[in-house]
Design an enzyme around this catalytic site. Structure first.
Site, PDB file in Angstrom:
ATOM      1  N   GLU A  34      30.543  27.093  44.258  1.00  0.00           N
ATOM      2  CA  GLU A  34      31.716  27.767  43.846  1.00  0.00           C
ATOM      3  C   GLU A  34      32.937  27.085  43.815  1.00  0.00           C
ATOM      4  OE1 GLU A  34      34.443  30.120  42.168  1.00  0.00           O
ATOM      5  OE2 GLU A  34      32.223  30.806  42.287  1.00  0.00           O
ATOM      6  N   GLN A  37      36.775  30.910  44.383  1.00  0.00           N
ATOM      7  CA  GLN A  37      36.606  31.607  45.647  1.00  0.00           C
ATOM      8  C   GLN A  37      35.394  32.475  45.543  1.00  0.00           C
ATOM      9  OE1 GLN A  37      40.605  33.522  44.834  1.00  0.00           O
ATOM     10  NE2 GLN A  37      41.140  33.030  46.741  1.00  0.00           N
ATOM     11  N   GLY A  39      33.054  35.679  45.288  1.00  0.00           N
ATOM     12  CA  GLY A  39      33.218  36.697  44.618  1.00  0.00           C
ATOM     13  C   GLY A  39      33.689  36.660  43.381  1.00  0.00           C
ATOM     14  N   CYS A  42      35.665  38.918  39.406  1.00  0.00           N
ATOM     15  CA  CYS A  42      35.520  40.541  39.762  1.00  0.00           C
ATOM     16  C   CYS A  42      35.928  40.822  41.242  1.00  0.00           C
ATOM     17  CB  CYS A  42      33.973  41.076  39.779  1.00  0.00           C
ATOM     18  SG  CYS A  42      33.696  42.779  40.301  1.00  0.00           S
ATOM     19  N   GLU A 202      46.327  47.675  19.643  1.00  0.00           N
ATOM     20  CA  GLU A 202      44.904  47.494  19.429  1.00  0.00           C
ATOM     21  C   GLU A 202      44.639  47.348  17.972  1.00  0.00           C
ATOM     22  OE1 GLU A 202      41.309  46.636  19.223  1.00  0.00           O
ATOM     23  OE2 GLU A 202      41.968  47.230  21.150  1.00  0.00           O
ATOM     24  N   HIS A 438      26.878  73.944  45.432  1.00  0.00           N
ATOM     25  CA  HIS A 438      28.287  74.537  44.913  1.00  0.00           C
ATOM     26  C   HIS A 438      29.248  74.911  46.038  1.00  0.00           C
ATOM     27  CE1 HIS A 438      30.730  77.203  42.699  1.00  0.00           C
ATOM     28  NE2 HIS A 438      30.740  78.205  43.823  1.00  0.00           N
TER      29      HIS A 438
END
Length: 460
Positions: A34, A37, A39, A42, A202, A438
């Site tokens: 890696e 970091q 993880g 995400c 957009e 319920h």
């Protein structure tokens, strides 16, 4: 002499570290490389930090509605630096958890940039130089990078990506967000909750393209009520940065001066590094080509996550990592995308799975649908969250559940009931016939399934 492993994983995000752990569980000696970091994006710069900030915004919003629940609260205001400190604490705790899991499974972690060399060898360029690792199999999990048009003056200060936006608690008075996908909509919600002036632009005709249109219309109304200026079918013509502000000219003929421009236009697979093109691995439109076992065109090499394009979702990457690791361990497992939940953590939340009504109609598929409003749910009303609905779609001929959407409270949790029905190939009457507790929000899923035949008890 190079250290030897059964499997080397390049990339420690939600696909890579999960693949490493699963491979170790299956008895392989595993190395994980890696460059930043554990993880990945995400955990450190995406899903988790944004949800932590959105949780803070949610508490702020709830306190603003306290009088509706018979609670008097005075002097409520946002402490943005404290929100960011809490976000950092959450991320650090989870990252530490990943480190512990890898250590427990005896996965050897290398800090550096991994790249494929000759067959059976990868190089790791780390802080102390380059080392070689011998490995029988490789899983590529190098993720993706933000889309940043070359014509935009991206400086990481005024014109930023989500990475910079999540690093500093400094908040300008006004923000322009380019891109109304899930990320853009979530940041619009966070910024507006702090009282910032927010414009969301957009270029496509509608925000959240591909999602259920009725759900998006409900979210759009909620955003406008909170003061977000949403402009669809609008392109950015130019951006000019002067000092601490940016002047953005739009295709509708207007120009906006804001203290921040957030680029949220999506991401592209990170196939440019790690020696992927040089290794002769097949790539199409920047994404590594794989089969249903996540195998690339090079024997013994697998690829997963954003690198292979498609969904670009953390939970999809994790599943692909499990599939790749299982096959790398000599077992046989195929990847399925039949029931992938899609979640947007706005207020209200939107979550969906399977096919939408619009997609089914465009493909000429015969379907039936049932809908139940949260306004008819006892639990939703008691919690003051009556906005939204549940919709369930089924194949007209077989009755099997093929899709669903939830917009409203805990949508990202409730959608998994519909996802399980799709994965298990259940008919809508099986979903409707299951006894639900319920009062719960989950009853709304049952009622929506019953509504397919017009038999919902509480929707009138």
């Amino acid at each position: 002499m190079a250290e030897r492993f059964d499997l080397a994983v390049i990339g420690g995000g939600p696909g890579g570290y999960v693949a490493a752990i699963r491979a170790a569980q299956l008895g392989l000696r595993v190395a994980l490389v890696e460059k930043e970091q554990l993880g990945g994006v995400c955990l450190n710069r995406g899903c988790i930090p944004t949800k932590a900030l959105l949780a803070s915004a949610g508490v702020l919003s709830a306190l603003g509605r306290a009088r509706e629940f018979g609670v008097k609260v005075e002097g409520v205001k946002a402490d943005v630096p404290a929100m960011f400190r809490r976000k950092d604490e959450v991320v650090a705790r989870l990252r530490g958890g990943v480190e512990t899991l890898l250590r427990k499974r005896k996965v050897t972690v290398y800090d550096g940039v991994g790249s494929i060399g000759e067959p059976g060898v990868i190089g790791v360029e780390g802080p102390d130089g380059t080392v070689a690792i011998e490995c029988e199999r490789i899983i590529l999990a190098t993720g993706s990078t933000p889309l940043v048009p070359e014509t935009f003056p991206y400086d990481g200060r005024v014109v930023v990506t989500t990475r910079e936006a999540l690093e500093s608690p400094h908040m300008p008075d006004d923000v322009l967000i380019i891109g109304a996908g899930a990320v853009g909509c979530e940041f619009a919600g966070f910024y507006s909750s702090l009282g910032l002036s927010v414009t969301l632009v957009e270029m496509l005709p509608e925000m959240l393209p591909g999602e259920d249109r009725s759900a998006v219309r409900l979210l759009l109304a909620a955003m406008k009520k909170r003061g977000v200026d949403v402009r669809t079918a609008t392109k950015v013509e130019s951006i000019e940065v002067t000092g601490d502000t940016a002047l953005t000219t739009l295709s509708d003929g207007t120009s906006l001066e804001t203290g921040r421009v957030l680029l949220a236009m999506g991401r592209r697979p990170g196939s440019g590094g790690s020696g992927i093109p040089e290794a002769g691995i097949e790539v199409e439109r920047g994404a590594v080509v794989v089969n249903e076992k996540m195998e690339t065109s090079r024997p013994g090499v697998y690829a997963i996550g954003d690198l292979v394009g498609g969904w670009l979702l953390a939970h999809v990457a994790s599943r692909e990592g499990i599939v790749a690791a299982t096959n790398a361990a000599g077992r046989d497992l195929a990847m399925s995308y039949r029931a992938v939940p899609r979640c947007t953590f706005t207020r209200p939340e939107i979550a969906s799975v399977g096919i939408t009504e619009a997609a089914a109609s465009s493909q000429g598929l015969e379907f039936s649908s049932g809908r139940f409003p949260f306004a008819a749910s006892g639990k939703a009303l008691a919690e003051g969250e009556a906005q939204g609905f549940v919709k369930v779609l089924c194949d007209a001929a077989s009755g099997r559940v093929v899709g669903g959407v939830v917009v409203g409270p805990h949508a990202s949790d409730l959608i998994h009931e519909v996802a399980l029905a799709i994965e298990a190939e259940l008919s809508f009457d099986r979903l409707a016939g299951m006894i639900h507790a319920h009062p719960t929000l989950a009853e709304s899923v049952m009622e929506a399934a019953e509504a397919i035949e017009g038999l919902s008890i509480h929707s009138g």
